[in-house]
Design a protein around this motif. Structure first.
Motif, PDB file in Angstrom:
ATOM      1  N   GLY A  67      74.892  58.236  67.836  1.00  0.00           N
ATOM      2  CA  GLY A  67      75.015  59.251  68.876  1.00  0.00           C
ATOM      3  C   GLY A  67      75.645  58.693  70.139  1.00  0.00           C
ATOM      4  N   PHE A  68      75.218  57.508  70.549  1.00  0.00           N
ATOM      5  CA  PHE A  68      75.775  56.865  71.744  1.00  0.00           C
ATOM      6  C   PHE A  68      77.262  56.583  71.571  1.00  0.00           C
ATOM      7  CE2 PHE A  68      76.750  53.089  74.297  1.00  0.00           C
ATOM      8  CZ  PHE A  68      76.335  53.519  75.555  1.00  0.00           C
ATOM      9  N   ALA A  69      77.626  56.120  70.377  1.00  0.00           N
ATOM     10  CA  ALA A  69      79.038  55.822  70.104  1.00  0.00           C
ATOM     11  C   ALA A  69      79.909  57.067  70.209  1.00  0.00           C
ATOM     12  CB  ALA A  69      79.172  55.195  68.718  1.00  0.00           C
ATOM     13  N   ALA A  70      79.323  58.230  69.960  1.00  0.00           N
ATOM     14  CA  ALA A  70      80.070  59.488  70.037  1.00  0.00           C
ATOM     15  C   ALA A  70      80.072  60.072  71.447  1.00  0.00           C
ATOM     16  CB  ALA A  70      79.482  60.500  69.058  1.00  0.00           C
ATOM     17  N   GLY A  71      79.377  59.409  72.380  1.00  0.00           N
ATOM     18  CA  GLY A  71      79.370  59.866  73.759  1.00  0.00           C
ATOM     19  C   GLY A  71      78.167  60.680  74.171  1.00  0.00           C
TER      20      GLY A  71
END
Length: 243
Positions: free
Chosen positions: A216-220
């Motif tokens: 989720g973090f990698a997707a912003g």
């Protein structure tokens, strides 16, 4: 000296024992807190019978619903939710069930307001998800439940498409998928469709950064694990035991 503890299965990872024993040490209390790891809920009466001085218990996966028939009474909110994570031993020996998960979740959610839209996907249909639904209903969220065995009130993971992701902006993992030691597992959702408007909330706290959170973090997206919820609900449990 009073005794407290946690009922669950495969709970060596649990936060509660360390939290309460640290609390007792800091406050110079002689109370103790221990894990009661049982293979089936039918073993619960043996714990009551064989443990002297029990004053309160927490309940975790997978027994938040199956514990209810063993209790003498539920408080109003636990009855509405249909799941129990806290038991108080009354002075007359009755076992009274409470749910403090909803309090912990609601408090921990405050830092994420305002949401892009008050819409949520709930991953999982177990006891933990019931407290989450209770909070979301109270906060007037529109929500949809996702299950490995969907029915008329839930959808499958395979059904999560772009339209679904574009509609629901809070995604809560209420399953044990990704919990230590199975740290490489994660709920099967289309992470590549997430945006900065999404919030991913994982009830898991061990590991602190699950694959669900990392993706989720990698997707912003904004992300959080379940540690603050655990702290809030633990303090609420303590207040109930001491009341």
């Amino acid at each position: 000296m009073a005794k407290y503890g946690l009922i669950g299965k495969n709970i060596s990872y649990s936060f509660s024992k360390g939290f309460f024993n640290h609390k007792f040490e800091t406050e110079k209390r002689k109370d103790t807190y221990e894990n009661f790891d049982i293979n089936c809920i039918e073993d619960f009466p043996n714990i009551i019978k064989n443990t002297q001085g029990l004053k309160g218990l927490n309940i975790t996966i997978p027994y938040k619903e199956s514990i209810i028939p063993f209790l003498n009474k539920l408080d109003n909110e636990a009855e509405k939710i249909g799941a129990v994570n806290t038991i108080k031993f009354s002075k007359n020996g009755q076992l009274i069930g409470y749910n403090t998960d909803h309090f912990g979740f609601a408090k921990s959610l405050e830092e994420f307001f305002p949401f892009h839209k008050k819409t949520a996907l709930i991953l999982g249909t177990g006891g933990a998800s019931k407290a989450i639904k209770y909070v979301l209903e109270t906060l007037n969220f529109e929500f949809l439940t996702v299950s490995r065995t969907p029915n008329g009130t839930s959808i499958s993971y395979e059904a999560i498409n772009r339209d679904i992701i574009n509609k629901y902006f809070l995604i809560i993992n209420c399953t044990p998928v990704g919990t230590f030691p199975n740290v490489n597992s994660y709920p099967q959702i289309p992470y590549h469709l997430l945006t900065k408007n999404h919030v991913l909330y994982d009830l898991i706290y061990n590991p602190a950064q699950t694959e669900f959170i990392k993706r989720g973090f990698a997707a912003g997206a904004r992300v959080t694990n379940g540690i603050s919820m655990l702290e809030y609900q633990a303090e609420k449990s303590w207040a109930i035991w001491k009341s």
